[in-house]
Design a protein around this motif. Structure first.
Motif, PDB file in Angstrom:
ATOM      1  N   PHE A 186       0.837  -1.190   0.000  1.00 23.17           N
ATOM      2  CA  PHE A 186       0.000   0.000   0.000  1.00 23.17           C
ATOM      3  C   PHE A 186       0.878   1.248   0.000  1.00 23.17           C
ATOM      4  O   PHE A 186       1.990   1.233   0.545  1.00 23.17           O
ATOM      5  CB  PHE A 186      -0.918   0.026   1.221  1.00 23.17           C
ATOM      6  CG  PHE A 186      -1.983  -1.036   1.213  1.00 23.17           C
ATOM      7  CD1 PHE A 186      -2.166  -1.864   0.118  1.00 23.17           C
ATOM      8  CD2 PHE A 186      -2.811  -1.219   2.312  1.00 23.17           C
ATOM      9  CE1 PHE A 186      -3.158  -2.842   0.111  1.00 23.17           C
ATOM     10  CE2 PHE A 186      -3.797  -2.193   2.326  1.00 23.17           C
ATOM     11  CZ  PHE A 186      -3.968  -3.007   1.222  1.00 23.17           C
ATOM     12  N   GLY A 187       0.345   2.344  -0.538  1.00 23.61           N
ATOM     13  CA  GLY A 187       1.144   3.561  -0.656  1.00 23.61           C
ATOM     14  C   GLY A 187       0.438   4.801  -0.146  1.00 23.61           C
ATOM     15  O   GLY A 187      -0.289   4.765   0.844  1.00 23.61           O
ATOM     16  N   GLN A 188       0.656   5.895  -0.876  1.00 25.16           N
ATOM     17  CA  GLN A 188       0.182   7.212  -0.438  1.00 25.16           C
ATOM     18  C   GLN A 188      -1.326   7.266  -0.246  1.00 25.16           C
ATOM     19  O   GLN A 188      -1.822   7.878   0.707  1.00 25.16           O
ATOM     20  CB  GLN A 188       0.642   8.271  -1.447  1.00 25.16           C
ATOM     21  CG  GLN A 188       0.144   9.690  -1.157  1.00 25.16           C
ATOM     22  CD  GLN A 188      -1.177   9.987  -1.839  1.00 25.16           C
ATOM     23  OE1 GLN A 188      -1.382   9.594  -2.983  1.00 25.16           O
ATOM     24  NE2 GLN A 188      -2.084  10.658  -1.142  1.00 25.16           N
ATOM     25  N   PHE A 189      -2.082   6.650  -1.139  1.00 26.60           N
ATOM     26  CA  PHE A 189      -3.544   6.678  -1.038  1.00 26.60           C
ATOM     27  C   PHE A 189      -4.004   6.098   0.294  1.00 26.60           C
ATOM     28  O   PHE A 189      -4.830   6.685   1.000  1.00 26.60           O
ATOM     29  CB  PHE A 189      -4.164   5.905  -2.203  1.00 26.60           C
ATOM     30  CG  PHE A 189      -5.672   5.855  -2.159  1.00 26.60           C
ATOM     31  CD1 PHE A 189      -6.425   6.879  -2.711  1.00 26.60           C
ATOM     32  CD2 PHE A 189      -6.328   4.781  -1.566  1.00 26.60           C
ATOM     33  CE1 PHE A 189      -7.823   6.847  -2.654  1.00 26.60           C
ATOM     34  CE2 PHE A 189      -7.719   4.739  -1.512  1.00 26.60           C
ATOM     35  CZ  PHE A 189      -8.461   5.775  -2.057  1.00 26.60           C
ATOM     36  N   PHE A 190      -3.460   4.954   0.649  1.00 24.32           N
ATOM     37  CA  PHE A 190      -3.838   4.300   1.899  1.00 24.32           C
ATOM     38  C   PHE A 190      -3.470   5.166   3.098  1.00 24.32           C
ATOM     39  O   PHE A 190      -4.277   5.358   4.022  1.00 24.32           O
ATOM     40  CB  PHE A 190      -3.146   2.939   1.991  1.00 24.32           C
ATOM     41  CG  PHE A 190      -3.328   2.251   3.318  1.00 24.32           C
ATOM     42  CD1 PHE A 190      -4.535   1.670   3.659  1.00 24.32           C
ATOM     43  CD2 PHE A 190      -2.275   2.182   4.219  1.00 24.32           C
ATOM     44  CE1 PHE A 190      -4.707   1.037   4.884  1.00 24.32           C
ATOM     45  CE2 PHE A 190      -2.438   1.554   5.448  1.00 24.32           C
ATOM     46  CZ  PHE A 190      -3.656   0.981   5.782  1.00 24.32           C
ATOM     47  N   GLU A 191      -2.247   5.691   3.102  1.00 26.21           N
ATOM     48  CA  GLU A 191      -1.813   6.529   4.225  1.00 26.21           C
ATOM     49  C   GLU A 191      -2.724   7.746   4.380  1.00 26.21           C
ATOM     50  O   GLU A 191      -3.105   8.114   5.500  1.00 26.21           O
ATOM     51  CB  GLU A 191      -0.363   6.970   4.022  1.00 26.21           C
ATOM     52  CG  GLU A 191       0.188   7.791   5.183  1.00 26.21           C
ATOM     53  CD  GLU A 191       1.661   8.097   5.044  1.00 26.21           C
ATOM     54  OE1 GLU A 191       2.175   8.894   5.855  1.00 26.21           O
ATOM     55  OE2 GLU A 191       2.313   7.551   4.120  1.00 26.21           O
ATOM     56  N   GLY A 301     -11.916  -5.910  -3.928  1.00 25.83           N
ATOM     57  CA  GLY A 301     -12.162  -4.497  -3.668  1.00 25.83           C
ATOM     58  C   GLY A 301     -10.878  -3.708  -3.666  1.00 25.83           C
ATOM     59  O   GLY A 301      -9.781  -4.273  -3.624  1.00 25.83           O
ATOM     60  N   SER A 302     -11.000  -2.394  -3.715  1.00 29.45           N
ATOM     61  CA  SER A 302      -9.805  -1.530  -3.766  1.00 29.45           C
ATOM     62  C   SER A 302      -9.965  -0.303  -2.887  1.00 29.45           C
ATOM     63  O   SER A 302      -9.443   0.758  -3.189  1.00 29.45           O
ATOM     64  CB  SER A 302      -9.531  -1.106  -5.212  1.00 29.45           C
ATOM     65  OG  SER A 302     -10.678  -0.487  -5.772  1.00 29.45           O
ATOM     66  N   GLN A 303     -10.679  -0.447  -1.770  1.00 27.21           N
ATOM     67  CA  GLN A 303     -10.902   0.713  -0.902  1.00 27.21           C
ATOM     68  C   GLN A 303      -9.618   1.195  -0.233  1.00 27.21           C
ATOM     69  O   GLN A 303      -9.576   2.296   0.310  1.00 27.21           O
ATOM     70  CB  GLN A 303     -11.962   0.394   0.161  1.00 27.21           C
ATOM     71  CG  GLN A 303     -11.574  -0.729   1.121  1.00 27.21           C
ATOM     72  CD  GLN A 303     -12.553  -0.879   2.268  1.00 27.21           C
ATOM     73  OE1 GLN A 303     -12.798   0.080   2.995  1.00 27.21           O
ATOM     74  NE2 GLN A 303     -13.144  -2.063   2.401  1.00 27.21           N
ATOM     75  N   TRP A 304      -8.560   0.370  -0.274  1.00 22.58           N
ATOM     76  CA  TRP A 304      -7.286   0.781   0.315  1.00 22.58           C
ATOM     77  C   TRP A 304      -6.281   1.261  -0.738  1.00 22.58           C
ATOM     78  O   TRP A 304      -5.115   1.462  -0.450  1.00 22.58           O
ATOM     79  CB  TRP A 304      -6.674  -0.366   1.115  1.00 22.58           C
ATOM     80  CG  TRP A 304      -7.430  -0.650   2.371  1.00 22.58           C
ATOM     81  CD1 TRP A 304      -7.451   0.096   3.507  1.00 22.58           C
ATOM     82  CD2 TRP A 304      -8.285  -1.767   2.625  1.00 22.58           C
ATOM     83  NE1 TRP A 304      -8.261  -0.475   4.439  1.00 22.58           N
ATOM     84  CE2 TRP A 304      -8.792  -1.627   3.935  1.00 22.58           C
ATOM     85  CE3 TRP A 304      -8.678  -2.871   1.875  1.00 22.58           C
ATOM     86  CZ2 TRP A 304      -9.663  -2.536   4.516  1.00 22.58           C
ATOM     87  CZ3 TRP A 304      -9.560  -3.783   2.446  1.00 22.58           C
ATOM     88  CH2 TRP A 304     -10.036  -3.617   3.741  1.00 22.58           C
ATOM     89  N   GLY A 305      -6.720   1.391  -1.981  1.00 19.52           N
ATOM     90  CA  GLY A 305      -5.841   1.901  -3.024  1.00 19.52           C
ATOM     91  C   GLY A 305      -5.176   0.833  -3.858  1.00 19.52           C
ATOM     92  O   GLY A 305      -4.400   1.132  -4.762  1.00 19.52           O
ATOM     93  N   LYS A 306      -5.433  -0.419  -3.542  1.00 22.49           N
ATOM     94  CA  LYS A 306      -4.863  -1.537  -4.294  1.00 22.49           C
ATOM     95  C   LYS A 306      -5.857  -2.684  -4.229  1.00 22.49           C
ATOM     96  O   LYS A 306      -6.476  -2.914  -3.184  1.00 22.49           O
ATOM     97  CB  LYS A 306      -3.525  -1.968  -3.677  1.00 22.49           C
ATOM     98  CG  LYS A 306      -2.835  -3.101  -4.403  1.00 22.49           C
ATOM     99  CD  LYS A 306      -1.515  -3.451  -3.719  1.00 22.49           C
ATOM    100  CE  LYS A 306      -0.825  -4.627  -4.402  1.00 22.49           C
ATOM    101  NZ  LYS A 306       0.442  -4.975  -3.742  1.00 22.49           N
ATOM    102  N   GLU A 307      -6.050  -3.384  -5.328  1.00 23.22           N
ATOM    103  CA  GLU A 307      -7.048  -4.450  -5.342  1.00 23.22           C
ATOM    104  C   GLU A 307      -6.601  -5.631  -4.493  1.00 23.22           C
ATOM    105  O   GLU A 307      -5.491  -6.159  -4.648  1.00 23.22           O
ATOM    106  CB  GLU A 307      -7.348  -4.915  -6.769  1.00 23.22           C
ATOM    107  CG  GLU A 307      -8.416  -5.992  -6.820  1.00 23.22           C
ATOM    108  CD  GLU A 307      -9.338  -5.869  -8.025  1.00 23.22           C
ATOM    109  OE1 GLU A 307      -9.747  -6.912  -8.532  1.00 23.22           O
ATOM    110  OE2 GLU A 307      -9.630  -4.736  -8.453  1.00 23.22           O
TER     111      GLU A 307
END
Length: 315
Positions: A186-191, A301-307
């Motif tokens: 996970f990256g910037q989107f998740f943070e 799903g991709s609610q954390w920025g990655k499928e």
């Protein structure tokens, strides 16, 4: 046996086997000496006590007296030990190190300290302290079981505190970002999602239906869990931001945090508790299931920025 306890037992067994191999106990000789592990430990214990009888050495090493007698004879013949008649009992012989034995003892200590120091250099200071405390407690417990006496209960390396604490939004975000970058990519989107969610939630702690619990290690936030009692309908609590820093992994902090959150929900009489996670976090899943959560939904799903394969657990 609870699932989290079973996982812990297997984890300790795996670590113990690895330690035995890495320290060289599978080899015929140990610590850069020409001697097997039992003889090396004999030299260490006699050096630590200045003098021991064969019977005392047998008790310390948990070996049969016949095995001790053969080992002592070989170490005497090798010039490492000398036998003298005890002043207290003429029938007992005191074992002491010779000058050669003292040199061997110094070399063993030097070798062992180098092994430990090299391994500790791979860890943070917090991890080093956890390892030191944990290994000491585990060794005492093993000895206590063998001798049939109660073990000294170790002081937990953490405290569980509830409510807001300065820096909590940034610290919880940092722990999430660091762990999931390594474990899931996970990256910037998740943070950003974690930071925004925490920033929105913390002011709502004034509502008695919301709760936040922190694991503190040396007065630093090293774990967290939250219950959001407002964002779901039907009197359902939302378990969020459950994370434990590496400095407390294996210390029981995760289980303590989860128990605190579940107990809060029970007191508040929530009809259910829900959480979202994703496939692959097996240790966390075992914790959830140990307190009554069940997997009820699974989907991409991709609610954390990655499928990922998202999972919803309900208790």
């Amino acid at each position: 046996m609870p699932a989290d306890h079973s996982l812990l037992v297997d984890s300790i067994r795996t670590a113990s086997r690895k330690i035995v191999r890495e320290l060289g106990f599978m080899q015929p000789t140990l610590a850069a000496t020409p001697y097997p592990p039992s003889a090396v430990h004999a030299i260490l214990e006699i050096g630590a006590q200045s003098a021991l009888t064969a019977a005392q050495l047998a008790d310390l090493l948990s070996l049969e007296k016949s095995s001790i007698s053969r080992m002592v004879r070989k170490l005497v013949e090798a010039g490492e030990l000398q036998e003298t008649v005890s002043n207290d009992d003429a029938r007992a012989k005191q074992l002491t190190l010779t000058a050669q034995g003292r040199r061997t003892l110094t070399a063993i200590h030097k070798f062992g300290r180098r092994q430990v120091s090299t391994a500790l250099a791979q860890m943070t200071l917090a991890e080093q302290k956890v390892v030191g405390q944990g290994m000491d407690a585990y060794a005492q417990a093993l000895e206590a079981h063998r001798l049939g006496k109660p073990a000294v209960t170790p002081v937990k390396p953490f405290q569980i505190k509830s409510g807001y604490r300065p820096g909590v939004i940034g610290r919880v975000t940092e722990m999430h970002a660091s762990f999931y970058a390594r474990s899931a990519g996970f990256g910037q989107f998740f943070e950003s999602q974690v930071a925004a969610g925490m920033a929105e939630f913390v002011p709502r702690l004034e509502n008695s239906r919301n709760g936040l619990w922190l694991a503190l290690h040396e007065d630093r936030i090293a774990g967290a869990i939250a219950i959001d009692g407002e964002d779901l309908k039907n009197n359902s609590a939302h378990l969020r931001w459950f994370i434990v820093d590496e400095s407390l992994r294996g210390a029981g902090a995760g289980h303590a945090l989860l128990k605190a959150a579940v107990a809060f929900c029970d007191r508040q009489r929530f009809a259910s508790i829900q959480l979202w996670t994703f496939q692959g976090l097996d240790a966390a899943r075992a914790l959830y299931e140990s307190v009554g959560f069940s997997l009820v939904e699974e989907r991409p799903g991709s609610q954390w920025g990655k499928e990922v394969i998202e999972q919803r657990f309900v208790r």
